[in-house]
Design a protein around this motif. Structure first.
Motif, short mmCIF file in Angstrom:
data_model
loop_
_atom_site.label_atom_id
_atom_site.label_comp_id
_atom_site.label_asym_id
_atom_site.label_seq_id
_atom_site.Cartn_x
_atom_site.Cartn_y
_atom_site.Cartn_z
N LYS A 1 0.83 -1.17 -0.24
CA LYS A 1 0.00 0.01 0.10
C LYS A 1 0.85 1.35 -0.07
O LYS A 1 1.94 1.33 0.72
N THR A 2 0.66 2.21 -0.61
CA THR A 2 1.09 3.52 -0.58
C THR A 2 0.56 4.29 0.76
O THR A 2 -0.77 4.09 0.87
N LEU A 3 1.45 4.68 1.35
CA LEU A 3 1.20 5.38 2.73
C LEU A 3 0.71 6.95 2.37
O LEU A 3 1.25 7.60 1.67
N ASN A 4 -0.52 7.38 2.80
CA ASN A 4 -0.97 8.57 2.71
C ASN A 4 -0.59 9.39 3.89
O ASN A 4 -1.30 9.25 4.87
N GLY B 1 -0.70 10.43 -1.35
CA GLY B 1 0.73 9.97 -0.50
C GLY B 1 1.47 10.19 -1.86
O GLY B 1 2.81 10.00 -1.56
N ILE B 2 1.00 10.69 -3.08
CA ILE B 2 2.25 10.79 -4.31
C ILE B 2 2.73 12.29 -4.39
O ILE B 2 1.83 13.07 -4.54
N PHE B 3 4.23 12.12 -4.45
CA PHE B 3 4.64 13.49 -4.91
C PHE B 3 5.08 13.30 -6.47
O PHE B 3 5.57 12.28 -6.83
N VAL B 4 4.31 14.44 -7.16
CA VAL B 4 4.69 14.48 -8.62
C VAL B 4 5.70 15.63 -8.99
O VAL B 4 5.18 16.87 -8.64
N ALA B 5 6.77 15.21 -9.51
CA ALA B 5 7.77 16.40 -9.88
C ALA B 5 7.36 17.27 -11.08
O ALA B 5 6.93 16.92 -11.90
N PRO B 6 7.14 18.51 -10.49
CA PRO B 6 6.63 19.69 -11.31
C PRO B 6 7.85 20.08 -12.46
O PRO B 6 7.26 20.44 -13.70
N VAL B 7 8.90 19.80 -12.17
CA VAL B 7 9.98 20.19 -13.06
C VAL B 7 11.26 18.95 -13.19
O VAL B 7 11.38 18.54 -11.95
N MET C 1 9.75 4.89 -3.08
CA MET C 1 9.61 4.43 -4.71
C MET C 1 9.58 5.50 -5.44
O MET C 1 9.02 6.78 -5.23
N LYS C 2 10.34 5.54 -6.74
CA LYS C 2 10.48 6.41 -7.68
C LYS C 2 9.62 5.73 -9.01
O LYS C 2 10.02 4.81 -9.55
N ASN C 3 8.33 6.10 -9.45
CA ASN C 3 7.51 5.37 -10.08
C ASN C 3 7.24 4.00 -9.75
O ASN C 3 6.82 3.84 -8.63
N ASN C 4 7.64 3.00 -10.52
CA ASN C 4 7.42 1.53 -9.60
C ASN C 4 8.65 0.99 -9.19
O ASN C 4 8.68 -0.41 -9.14
N GLN C 5 9.71 1.59 -8.99
CA GLN C 5 10.91 1.15 -8.74
C GLN C 5 11.33 1.57 -7.26
O GLN C 5 11.31 2.81 -6.74
N GLN D 1 10.02 15.77 -15.09
CA GLN D 1 9.08 16.19 -15.02
C GLN D 1 7.56 15.18 -14.87
O GLN D 1 7.66 14.43 -16.09
N GLY D 2 6.87 14.85 -13.95
CA GLY D 2 5.82 13.94 -13.95
C GLY D 2 6.24 12.69 -13.03
O GLY D 2 5.06 11.90 -13.12
N ASP D 3 7.58 12.60 -12.77
CA ASP D 3 7.77 11.42 -12.10
C ASP D 3 7.26 11.48 -10.85
O ASP D 3 6.92 12.42 -10.18
N GLN D 4 6.87 10.12 -10.16
CA GLN D 4 6.16 9.97 -8.82
C GLN D 4 7.02 9.47 -7.87
O GLN D 4 7.66 8.59 -8.04
N VAL D 5 6.89 10.08 -6.74
CA VAL D 5 7.80 9.62 -5.52
C VAL D 5 6.81 9.15 -4.39
O VAL D 5 6.13 10.13 -4.14
#
Ligand SMILES: *[C@@H]1O[C@H](CO)[C@@H](O)[C@H](O)[C@H]1NC(C)=O
Ligand SMILES: *[C@@H]1O[C@H](CO)[C@@H](O)[C@H](O)[C@H]1NC(C)=O
Ligand SMILES: [Ca+2]
Length: 202
Positions: free
Chosen positions: A90-93, A110-116, A139-143, A171-175
């Motif tokens: 589970k992703t922690l919120n 619970g997700i950070f999305v890189a704006p730049v 996690m960075k995307n699925n890694q 830009q757009g990567d999820q952590v």
């Protein structure tokens, strides 16, 4: 050249020298003097207006760049209870936002999305509940980027841990922080936290 013509030239010259020229201010006399001059004054007015528009645009861009450079967040978890164990990861919120400049972190997912595109730094700390093992992944995307773990130790429930990493993001990567299946972490505002910031753009 007689006196009248001299006066006329002098007058036209003075009118031309005025700083704040626009269409309404160009006097009829000037138009009578030299048609080229009134044309010139009109063009000057247009150039001035364009310059002012460019200045305004530049100020707007500068303030946007300033805002984009300030990407900073910290969040904890509302409540004071064990989270998990679940049968799947589970992703922690992190629902208690402490700071979220730039709004790149979403407390509902619970997700950070890189704006730049840039070099970022993330850290996460936790308190273990003790009733189950802890396995948390950054996690960075699925890694998986980095991990922290704790064994199940009911007599030793005060364990805290954490980890951190510098990450180059597009830009757009999820952590986010992921809790593994069959694990548990103690959710509270003060010991179980997730933070990050943009170090610099690349
Ligand atoms: C031109 O100047 C007049 C008088 O100062 C002013 O009322 C008017 O708004 C100005 N026009 C423009 C386009 O700047
Ligand atoms: C986090 O919130 C999402 C809904 O946005 C939910 O599906 C998920 O189960 C939550 N995670 C946890 C660990 O409760
Ligand atoms: Ca322990």
């Amino acid at each position: 050249m007689n006196f009248t013509i001299w006066m006329l030239v002098l007058f036209c010259g003075l009118t031309l020298a005025q700083n704040d020229v626009n269409e309404t201010e160009i006097s009829g006399e000037t138009k009578l003097c030299f048609p080229e001059m009134s044309l010139l004054l009109l063009e000057l007015g247009a150039v001035k207006a364009k310059l002012e528009a460019v200045e305004i645009k530049l100020e707007e861009t500068e303030s946007q760049v300033l805002v984009l450079n300030k990407i900073v967040f910290s969040a904890g978890i509302l409540g004071n209870a064990a989270i998990g164990p679940f049968t799947t990861s589970k992703t922690l919120n992190y629902t208690r936002v402490i700071t979220n400049l730039g709004n790149a972190y979403n407390q509902h997912t619970g997700i950070f999305v890189a704006p730049v595109r840039g070099m970022y730094y993330f850290s996460f700390f936790y308190h273990a509940g003790g009733g189950h093992p802890v396995v948390l992944f950054l996690m960075k995307n699925n890694q998986v980027v980095v991990e922290c773990t704790d064994h199940q130790t009911s007599h030793d429930a005060a364990d805290n841990g954490g980890n951190a990493a510098f990450l180059e993001l597009q830009q757009g990567d999820q952590v986010y922080v992921q809790l593994e299946a069959n694990c548990e972490v103690w959710g509270d505002s003060y010991t179980t936290t997730f933070s990050g910031f943009l170090l610099h753009k690349v």
